[in-house]
Write a protein that holds these residues in place. Structure first.
Motif, PDB file in Angstrom:
ATOM      1  N   LEU A  89      -3.042   0.011   1.640  1.00  0.00           N
ATOM      2  CA  LEU A  89      -1.684  -0.339   2.248  1.00  0.00           C
ATOM      3  C   LEU A  89      -1.907  -0.952   3.749  1.00  0.00           C
ATOM      4  CD1 LEU A  89       1.133  -0.549   2.181  1.00  0.00           C
ATOM      5  CD2 LEU A  89       1.459   1.803   2.492  1.00  0.00           C
ATOM      6  N   ALA A  92      -3.356  -4.143   3.837  1.00  0.00           N
ATOM      7  CA  ALA A  92      -2.467  -5.288   3.583  1.00  0.00           C
ATOM      8  C   ALA A  92      -1.346  -5.439   4.685  1.00  0.00           C
ATOM      9  CB  ALA A  92      -1.587  -4.553   2.340  1.00  0.00           C
ATOM     10  N   ALA A  93      -0.830  -4.252   5.596  1.00  0.00           N
ATOM     11  CA  ALA A  93      -0.155  -4.238   6.554  1.00  0.00           C
ATOM     12  C   ALA A  93      -0.638  -5.168   7.727  1.00  0.00           C
ATOM     13  CB  ALA A  93       0.332  -2.818   7.125  1.00  0.00           C
ATOM     14  N   GLY A  96      -0.665  -8.785   6.352  1.00  0.00           N
ATOM     15  CA  GLY A  96       0.877  -9.063   6.390  1.00  0.00           C
ATOM     16  C   GLY A  96       1.348  -9.745   7.860  1.00  0.00           C
ATOM     17  N   THR A 116       0.843  -6.511  -0.098  1.00  0.00           N
ATOM     18  CA  THR A 116       1.652  -5.220   0.321  1.00  0.00           C
ATOM     19  C   THR A 116       2.120  -4.596  -0.674  1.00  0.00           C
ATOM     20  OG1 THR A 116       1.939  -6.454   2.469  1.00  0.00           O
ATOM     21  CG2 THR A 116       3.087  -4.778   2.285  1.00  0.00           C
ATOM     22  N   ALA A 117       3.102  -5.306  -1.643  1.00  0.00           N
ATOM     23  CA  ALA A 117       3.657  -4.614  -2.682  1.00  0.00           C
ATOM     24  C   ALA A 117       2.699  -3.586  -3.714  1.00  0.00           C
ATOM     25  CB  ALA A 117       4.528  -5.489  -3.510  1.00  0.00           C
ATOM     26  N   LEU A 118       1.770  -4.349  -4.089  1.00  0.00           N
ATOM     27  CA  LEU A 118       0.752  -3.901  -4.944  1.00  0.00           C
ATOM     28  C   LEU A 118       0.242  -2.386  -4.276  1.00  0.00           C
ATOM     29  CD1 LEU A 118      -1.155  -6.434  -6.789  1.00  0.00           C
ATOM     30  CD2 LEU A 118       0.577  -5.057  -7.597  1.00  0.00           C
ATOM     31  N   SER A 120       1.498  -0.582  -1.935  1.00  0.00           N
ATOM     32  CA  SER A 120       2.562   0.636  -1.730  1.00  0.00           C
ATOM     33  C   SER A 120       2.500   1.035  -3.046  1.00  0.00           C
ATOM     34  CB  SER A 120       3.731  -0.176  -1.622  1.00  0.00           C
ATOM     35  OG  SER A 120       4.545   0.850  -1.798  1.00  0.00           O
ATOM     36  N   ALA A 121       2.427   0.332  -4.253  1.00  0.00           N
ATOM     37  CA  ALA A 121       2.446   1.106  -5.460  1.00  0.00           C
ATOM     38  C   ALA A 121       1.088   2.005  -5.809  1.00  0.00           C
ATOM     39  CB  ALA A 121       2.348   0.112  -6.587  1.00  0.00           C
ATOM     40  N   ALA A 122       0.127   1.421  -5.270  1.00  0.00           N
ATOM     41  CA  ALA A 122      -1.228   2.143  -5.381  1.00  0.00           C
ATOM     42  C   ALA A 122      -1.205   3.515  -4.637  1.00  0.00           C
ATOM     43  CB  ALA A 122      -2.422   1.112  -4.776  1.00  0.00           C
ATOM     44  N   LEU A 147      11.176   0.042  -1.904  1.00  0.00           N
ATOM     45  CA  LEU A 147      10.335  -0.015  -0.720  1.00  0.00           C
ATOM     46  C   LEU A 147       9.865  -1.772  -0.690  1.00  0.00           C
ATOM     47  CD1 LEU A 147       8.036   2.893  -1.080  1.00  0.00           C
ATOM     48  CD2 LEU A 147       9.551   2.493   0.625  1.00  0.00           C
ATOM     49  N   PHE A 148       9.731  -2.130  -1.930  1.00  0.00           N
ATOM     50  CA  PHE A 148       9.092  -3.879  -1.773  1.00  0.00           C
ATOM     51  C   PHE A 148      10.013  -4.745  -1.731  1.00  0.00           C
ATOM     52  CE2 PHE A 148       8.738  -6.087  -5.426  1.00  0.00           C
ATOM     53  CZ  PHE A 148       8.635  -5.253  -6.593  1.00  0.00           C
ATOM     54  N   LEU A 150      12.468  -6.025   0.111  1.00  0.00           N
ATOM     55  CA  LEU A 150      12.545  -6.832   1.293  1.00  0.00           C
ATOM     56  C   LEU A 150      11.351  -7.646   1.746  1.00  0.00           C
ATOM     57  CD1 LEU A 150      13.929  -4.541   4.148  1.00  0.00           C
ATOM     58  CD2 LEU A 150      14.895  -6.543   3.563  1.00  0.00           C
ATOM     59  N   LEU A 151      10.210  -7.417   0.939  1.00  0.00           N
ATOM     60  CA  LEU A 151       9.014  -8.364   1.012  1.00  0.00           C
ATOM     61  C   LEU A 151       9.312  -9.717   0.642  1.00  0.00           C
ATOM     62  CD1 LEU A 151       6.208  -6.041   0.038  1.00  0.00           C
ATOM     63  CD2 LEU A 151       6.622  -6.850   2.453  1.00  0.00           C
TER      64      LEU A 151
ATOM     65  N   LEU B  10      11.086  -6.327  10.540  1.00  0.00           N
ATOM     66  CA  LEU B  10      11.425  -5.908   9.420  1.00  0.00           C
ATOM     67  C   LEU B  10      10.484  -5.383   8.564  1.00  0.00           C
ATOM     68  CD1 LEU B  10      14.144  -8.292   7.871  1.00  0.00           C
ATOM     69  CD2 LEU B  10      14.287  -5.816   8.006  1.00  0.00           C
ATOM     70  N   PHE B  11       9.142  -6.221   8.674  1.00  0.00           N
ATOM     71  CA  PHE B  11       7.851  -6.104   8.065  1.00  0.00           C
ATOM     72  C   PHE B  11       7.237  -4.419   8.511  1.00  0.00           C
ATOM     73  CE2 PHE B  11       3.281  -6.275   7.405  1.00  0.00           C
ATOM     74  CZ  PHE B  11       3.269  -6.397   6.135  1.00  0.00           C
ATOM     75  N   VAL B  14       9.537  -1.923   6.729  1.00  0.00           N
ATOM     76  CA  VAL B  14       9.053  -1.830   5.422  1.00  0.00           C
ATOM     77  C   VAL B  14       7.635  -1.032   5.269  1.00  0.00           C
ATOM     78  CG1 VAL B  14       8.312  -2.931   3.517  1.00  0.00           C
ATOM     79  CG2 VAL B  14      10.238  -3.755   4.832  1.00  0.00           C
ATOM     80  N   ILE B  15       6.823  -1.344   6.143  1.00  0.00           N
ATOM     81  CA  ILE B  15       5.487  -0.623   6.247  1.00  0.00           C
ATOM     82  C   ILE B  15       5.578   0.743   6.577  1.00  0.00           C
ATOM     83  CG2 ILE B  15       3.051  -0.582   7.260  1.00  0.00           C
ATOM     84  CD1 ILE B  15       3.275  -2.762   5.206  1.00  0.00           C
ATOM     85  N   ALA B  17       8.222   2.659   5.941  1.00  0.00           N
ATOM     86  CA  ALA B  17       8.883   3.358   4.728  1.00  0.00           C
ATOM     87  C   ALA B  17       7.661   3.356   3.751  1.00  0.00           C
ATOM     88  CB  ALA B  17       9.974   2.448   4.223  1.00  0.00           C
ATOM     89  N   MET B  18       6.867   2.417   3.628  1.00  0.00           N
ATOM     90  CA  MET B  18       5.945   2.621   2.621  1.00  0.00           C
ATOM     91  C   MET B  18       4.839   3.513   2.881  1.00  0.00           C
ATOM     92  SD  MET B  18       5.211  -1.441   1.564  1.00  0.00           S
ATOM     93  CE  MET B  18       6.022  -2.252   0.295  1.00  0.00           C
ATOM     94  N   LEU B  19       4.587   3.968   4.123  1.00  0.00           N
ATOM     95  CA  LEU B  19       3.782   4.971   4.604  1.00  0.00           C
ATOM     96  C   LEU B  19       4.342   6.234   4.398  1.00  0.00           C
ATOM     97  CD1 LEU B  19       2.183   3.273   7.600  1.00  0.00           C
ATOM     98  CD2 LEU B  19       0.755   3.759   5.560  1.00  0.00           C
ATOM     99  N   VAL B  21       6.582   7.402   2.325  1.00  0.00           N
ATOM    100  CA  VAL B  21       6.808   7.796   0.940  1.00  0.00           C
ATOM    101  C   VAL B  21       5.592   8.708   0.421  1.00  0.00           C
ATOM    102  CG1 VAL B  21       7.298   7.516  -1.459  1.00  0.00           C
ATOM    103  CG2 VAL B  21       8.777   6.319   0.503  1.00  0.00           C
ATOM    104  N   PRO B  22       4.508   8.201   0.699  1.00  0.00           N
ATOM    105  CA  PRO B  22       3.132   8.936   0.162  1.00  0.00           C
ATOM    106  C   PRO B  22       3.102  10.143   1.012  1.00  0.00           C
ATOM    107  CG  PRO B  22       2.510   6.454   0.595  1.00  0.00           C
ATOM    108  CD  PRO B  22       3.956   6.709   0.817  1.00  0.00           C
ATOM    109  N   PHE B  52      -3.458   2.279 -13.924  1.00  0.00           N
ATOM    110  CA  PHE B  52      -3.112   2.554 -12.478  1.00  0.00           C
ATOM    111  C   PHE B  52      -3.269   3.577 -11.853  1.00  0.00           C
ATOM    112  CE2 PHE B  52       0.479   0.793  -9.669  1.00  0.00           C
ATOM    113  CZ  PHE B  52      -0.294  -0.461  -9.130  1.00  0.00           C
TER     114      PHE B  52
END
Lengths: 445, 193
Positions: A89, A92-93, A96, A116-118, A120-122, A147-148, A150-151, B10-11, B14-15, B17-19, B21-22, B52
């Motif tokens: 992540l 990817a950040a 991006g 970035t989307a993948l 985040s899932a990972a 979460l994703f 907005l990408l 915005l990015f 998003v990042i 928020a993505m950080l 959550v885990p 996965f």
């Protein structure tokens, strides 16, 4: 014919018109200048290929990193394993951020968004694995989509939109199954929200190039997504609402397709029209059986949810109904499109007035549609429409004979008769059209 | 504001928020592992491979139901989210004791989904049913678990930690030995049970 092709044709005609003295040199130059300026850009396949491989490489790199980290090494302490889940992540950040800062091209944007989307899932999946947190696929997809999404906007990423559409479809199928008698109220509202989230992005992209390659791809995604999700979209609603919903959604697909075709979209760029037409035919065929109209209160509309189901169901039908009306008004003057587009109105007759007549209404509908299509085909010299009309009439005959328990020998004769009829009508029509074409040429039209 | 700056901002959100959550999940997991009460459930088997999430042993809690009296009428719908209270029996094994739509006032509980009601049992869909392992060790673990469960030669239980409505599988125990240690011991002794 696309807008570009129309303009190219016109520009090709200008020197002829100029030579024949129909247009003055000045006017021809002015027209040339104007149409050159508004001509849509040519689809750049090289750019598309680069973009495709950008998406593919991002997906492969993402999946590779995920698999390496997913190894679940027992000898690494839990805290370090948890920390490692953030590495894709963070990478990817960085990627991006760099892409946005430098204003890189479409391939970079797509790759960055997908990576970035993948990632985040990972990160979510790996933490869930490290801590043995369990959970369901539905909950995982719910959080991930929020979460994703907005990408899609930030990177203008078609690939991420595709991932979103797939994720939403899987989530929708997971929120309810055939054995469930309970449909979560909040899930139903969230489904509507999830559909709304990428809408603005879609509208903007459609407006930019309505008949371009990207828009055609979106049409495919939208068609498949709409049809697949419609199976579950009305989960928990009553029988009447489901019948009305399907009639409306198929008519909307058909009308939207007709509108796109009139704007210049080709067959492969417009899956809405054939899917709507085929869907309407199948619906009408099923609806021509009187059993279809025997009201079966849905197994799923059990008492505890009935109020919200009724209310929400009508809201959904209202929105799709409004879209249908809007499209209907735009295509009102086309008699041959009007017949399939009026399907929702026909559904209302048995639903609201006389359920016992439902089968007969749709018998008449198929008959009328067949006649109108054939008449139109002969009038406008369109062999496809003639055959479509004959197909509808044959379908009606076939369905009624399936119902009647007719002798097998007679059925065989009937099929032969229908086959011969198709052949004869096609031969006659072809000859007639050729003759008319010849006469038109001779008359110099 | 510049369009590019809006996009970058915005990015960044998003990042973040993505950080977050885990990070929140880690916090929750640590909290449950540190503060949660241990419950031991008897297990029942199965296995696939999740691309996965790596390798895991698919497990099932044997008593995946709440005992109810046969004449009870339950108004829960299939797939409805409910709270299941946990209790221990006289042998120290855990079982689900009661179902409710609201958070139980006393004792530990987990959030599950109601499945169906059959005579004296209200069956549940329990979300903690996968035990993740090293992908090299997982196939052996599956074999050990399957043999223990099908042949009933060894005991196989799930050690669950519960705190608030969150449950974490801390370990899978074969004859009261953590499964990783049990497999390593087997490999060391060269004796494939």
């Amino acid at each position: 014919m696309s807008d570009r092709k129309k303009i190219e044709w016109l520009l090709g005609e200008l020197p002829v018109l100029k030579e024949k003295g129909i247009l003055s040199g000045e006017n021809a130059d002015a027209l040339n200048k104007y149409y050159q300026s508004i001509m849509p850009p040519k689809a750049n396949f090289q750019q598309l290929v680069i973009m495709f491989f950008g998406i593919l490489s991002a997906a492969l790199i993402g999946a590779g990193i995920i698999l390496i980290i997913a190894c679940n090494w027992d000898d690494i302490p839990r805290h370090i394993r948890a920390g490692m889940a953030f590495i894709p992540l963070l990478l990817a950040a960085g990627f991006g951020g760099y892409t946005l800062r430098r204003g890189k091209g479409a391939a970079w944007q797509e790759s960055a968004a997908i990576l970035t989307a993948l990632s985040s899932a990972a990160a979510i999946a790996l933490i869930s694995q490290t801590y043995q947190l369990g959970g369901t696929l539905k909950d995982f997809l719910f959080v991930w989509m929020l979460l994703f999404f907005l990408l899609i906007y930030i990177f203008n990423s078609a690939g991420t939109f595709l991932i979103y559409a797939v994720a939403l479809t899987v989530w929708n199928f997971n929120r309810w199954d055939m054995f469930s008698t309970h449909v979560s109220r909040s899930d139903t509202y969230f489904f509507a929200l999830f559909i709304a989230l990428p809408l603005w992005w879609l509208i903007v992209n459609f407006r930019k190039a309505p008949y371009g390659l990207k828009s055609s791809l979106f049409c495919w995604v939208i068609t498949i997504f709409t049809l697949l999700n419609s199976i579950h979209a009305m989960a928990g609603y009553n029988d009447l609402q489901i019948k009305l919903y399907w009639a409306l959604i198929l008519a909307v697909l058909f009308l939207a397709g007709a509108l796109r075709r009139s704007g210049g979209a080709g067959f492969w760029g417009n899956p809405l029209l054939p899917s709507g037409a085929v869907g309407i035919t199948i619906y009408s065929a099923i609806a021509s059986f009187s059993d279809f109209w025997n009201y079966h209160p849905s197994y799923y509309s059990s008492a505890d949810n009935i109020m919200y189901k009724e209310y929400y169901g009508w809201v959904v039908i209202g929105i799709i109904g409004a879209a249908w009306l809007l499209l209907l008004v735009k295509r009102w003057n086309n008699e041959v499109e009007l017949i399939p587009a009026l399907l929702p109105l026909l559904v209302l007759i048995p639903v609201l007035i006389f359920p016992a007549a439902g089968g007969y209404v749709f018998d008449l509908y198929l008959l009328l549609a067949g006649i109108v299509f054939m008449r139109y085909g002969f009038k406008k010299y369109e062999l496809f429409k003639i055959n479509a009309g004959m197909f509808l009439l044959s379908l009606l005959l076939f369905l009624r004979f399936v119902d009647s328990g007719l002798d097998i020998l007679l059925r065989g004769c009937l099929f032969i008769l229908l086959g011969v009829m198709f052949l004869v009508v096609n031969i006659i029509a072809s000859k007639k059209f050729k003759k008319a074409e010849k006469e038109r040429k001779e008359a110099g039209i | 504001m510049n369009y590019k700056i809006i996009k970058i901002t915005l990015f960044a959100i998003v990042i973040a928020a993505m950080l977050a959550v885990p990070a929140f999940m880690i916090n929750k997991g640590e909290e449950v592992l540190n503060k949660g009460r241990i419950y031991i459930f008897k297990a029942a088997p199965v296995d696939p491979y999740d691309y996965f999430r790596g390798r895991y042993v698919n497990i099932r809690i044997e008593k995946n139901y709440v005992p109810v009296s046969p004449d009870t009428t339950l108004d829960f719908k299939s797939n409805e989210a409910v709270y299941a209270s946990i209790k221990n029996d006289k042998d120290g094994l855990a079982y689900f004791d009661n179902l409710s739509r609201t958070v139980p006032e006393n004792g530990d509980y987990v959030k599950v989904n109601f499945s169906y009601h059959d005579k004296d049992k209200a069956y549940l869909l329990i979300p903690f049913n996968q035990f993740f392992m090293n992908e090299k060790m997982a196939p052996e673990a599956e074999r050990v678990v399957r043999e223990a469960l099908l042949k009933r030669r060894d005991s196989c239980v799930i050690k669950l930690r519960v705190h608030n409505d969150t449950a974490v599988i801390e370990d899978l125990l074969i004859n009261n030995t953590p499964i990783r240690k049990y497999i390593l011991d087997l490999q060391k002794s060269g004796n494939k049970k």
